[in-house]
Scaffold this active site. Sequence first.
Site, PDB file in Angstrom:
ATOM      1  N   ILE A 123      -8.067   2.380 -27.227  1.00 43.82           N
ATOM      2  CA  ILE A 123      -6.787   1.728 -27.003  1.00 43.82           C
ATOM      3  C   ILE A 123      -7.016   0.552 -26.059  1.00 43.82           C
ATOM      4  O   ILE A 123      -8.019   0.499 -25.352  1.00 43.82           O
ATOM      5  CB  ILE A 123      -5.731   2.700 -26.423  1.00 43.82           C
ATOM      6  CG1 ILE A 123      -6.218   3.355 -25.127  1.00 43.82           C
ATOM      7  CG2 ILE A 123      -5.344   3.755 -27.452  1.00 43.82           C
ATOM      8  CD1 ILE A 123      -5.207   4.264 -24.448  1.00 43.82           C
ATOM      9  N   ASP A 124      -6.095  -0.375 -26.071  1.00 39.11           N
ATOM     10  CA  ASP A 124      -6.199  -1.525 -25.174  1.00 39.11           C
ATOM     11  C   ASP A 124      -6.098  -1.078 -23.726  1.00 39.11           C
ATOM     12  O   ASP A 124      -5.466  -0.069 -23.410  1.00 39.11           O
ATOM     13  CB  ASP A 124      -5.084  -2.533 -25.463  1.00 39.11           C
ATOM     14  CG  ASP A 124      -5.207  -3.169 -26.827  1.00 39.11           C
ATOM     15  OD1 ASP A 124      -6.339  -3.257 -27.334  1.00 39.11           O
ATOM     16  OD2 ASP A 124      -4.173  -3.579 -27.375  1.00 39.11           O
ATOM     17  N   ARG A 125      -6.668  -1.844 -22.842  1.00 43.41           N
ATOM     18  CA  ARG A 125      -6.659  -1.558 -21.412  1.00 43.41           C
ATOM     19  C   ARG A 125      -5.231  -1.387 -20.881  1.00 43.41           C
ATOM     20  O   ARG A 125      -4.984  -0.600 -19.997  1.00 43.41           O
ATOM     21  CB  ARG A 125      -7.381  -2.673 -20.662  1.00 43.41           C
ATOM     22  CG  ARG A 125      -7.548  -2.417 -19.186  1.00 43.41           C
ATOM     23  CD  ARG A 125      -8.334  -3.520 -18.514  1.00 43.41           C
ATOM     24  NE  ARG A 125      -9.698  -3.652 -19.014  1.00 43.41           N
ATOM     25  CZ  ARG A 125     -10.725  -2.977 -18.528  1.00 43.41           C
ATOM     26  NH1 ARG A 125     -10.563  -2.122 -17.553  1.00 43.41           N
ATOM     27  NH2 ARG A 125     -11.929  -3.149 -19.022  1.00 43.41           N
ATOM     28  N   THR A 154      -2.666  -0.195 -22.452  1.00 44.12           N
ATOM     29  CA  THR A 154      -1.975   0.866 -23.180  1.00 44.12           C
ATOM     30  C   THR A 154      -2.386   2.194 -22.570  1.00 44.12           C
ATOM     31  O   THR A 154      -3.505   2.352 -22.108  1.00 44.12           O
ATOM     32  CB  THR A 154      -2.377   0.824 -24.668  1.00 44.12           C
ATOM     33  OG1 THR A 154      -2.029  -0.453 -25.203  1.00 44.12           O
ATOM     34  CG2 THR A 154      -1.684   1.900 -25.472  1.00 44.12           C
ATOM     35  N   ASN A 172      -4.319  -4.797 -31.928  1.00 40.50           N
ATOM     36  CA  ASN A 172      -2.976  -5.157 -31.463  1.00 40.50           C
ATOM     37  C   ASN A 172      -1.906  -5.052 -32.552  1.00 40.50           C
ATOM     38  O   ASN A 172      -0.852  -5.684 -32.462  1.00 40.50           O
ATOM     39  CB  ASN A 172      -2.947  -6.559 -30.860  1.00 40.50           C
ATOM     40  CG  ASN A 172      -3.695  -6.650 -29.567  1.00 40.50           C
ATOM     41  OD1 ASN A 172      -3.926  -5.652 -28.887  1.00 40.50           O
ATOM     42  ND2 ASN A 172      -4.109  -7.840 -29.202  1.00 40.50           N
TER      43      ASN A 172
END
Length: 180
Positions: free
Chosen positions: A37-39, A41, A136
């Site tokens: 997951i994105d940083r 999130t 994303n």
Amino acid sequence: AAGVGIESTELTLVARVENAHQKRGMRWSEIRAVHRIDRMTSGLVLVARTPAARSELMRQFTRREPLRQYLAVCEGRVDPAEGTMVSCLVEDPKSHKMRPTTDRTVGQEAILHYQRLEPLPGATLVRVRLETGRHNQIRVQFAERGWPLVGDLVYGHPSPLIRRVALHAHDLESRLGQEC
């Protein structure tokens, strides 16, 4: 350095898992992230401890078999209450920002299903189930339809309520056989 995040000197999650295992006397040098997951999130991340497990899990993700559900807070009222979003997404080579495109020769298909869970003042809590898993994807697809995620500085607007994107990897389900 190995195990250090690209954007900072903080240890990556994989490096932290490796360190925790080493402190317990275990040695698994093959720990690798399978689902990330994105940083900005929160939520679940899947790591594999063996090459066989990683290979099997990657095969499942390639076939879109694992269930991946997220909770998101979108700006405005998401209407209709449930639906499917289908887009074609492409990454800008300079900014690395994803954007929708109508040119299917350069973009990748992005599919998600959503359900409105709860209306909030000026926002909506939704459950999102990914069919594809593009970079994303959730953020881009909701912003494309006029419902950017709360706190999304890239595809939406800053929020005084949260200092990160209001996106949480809530449910991740995959199966491994006995051989892994």
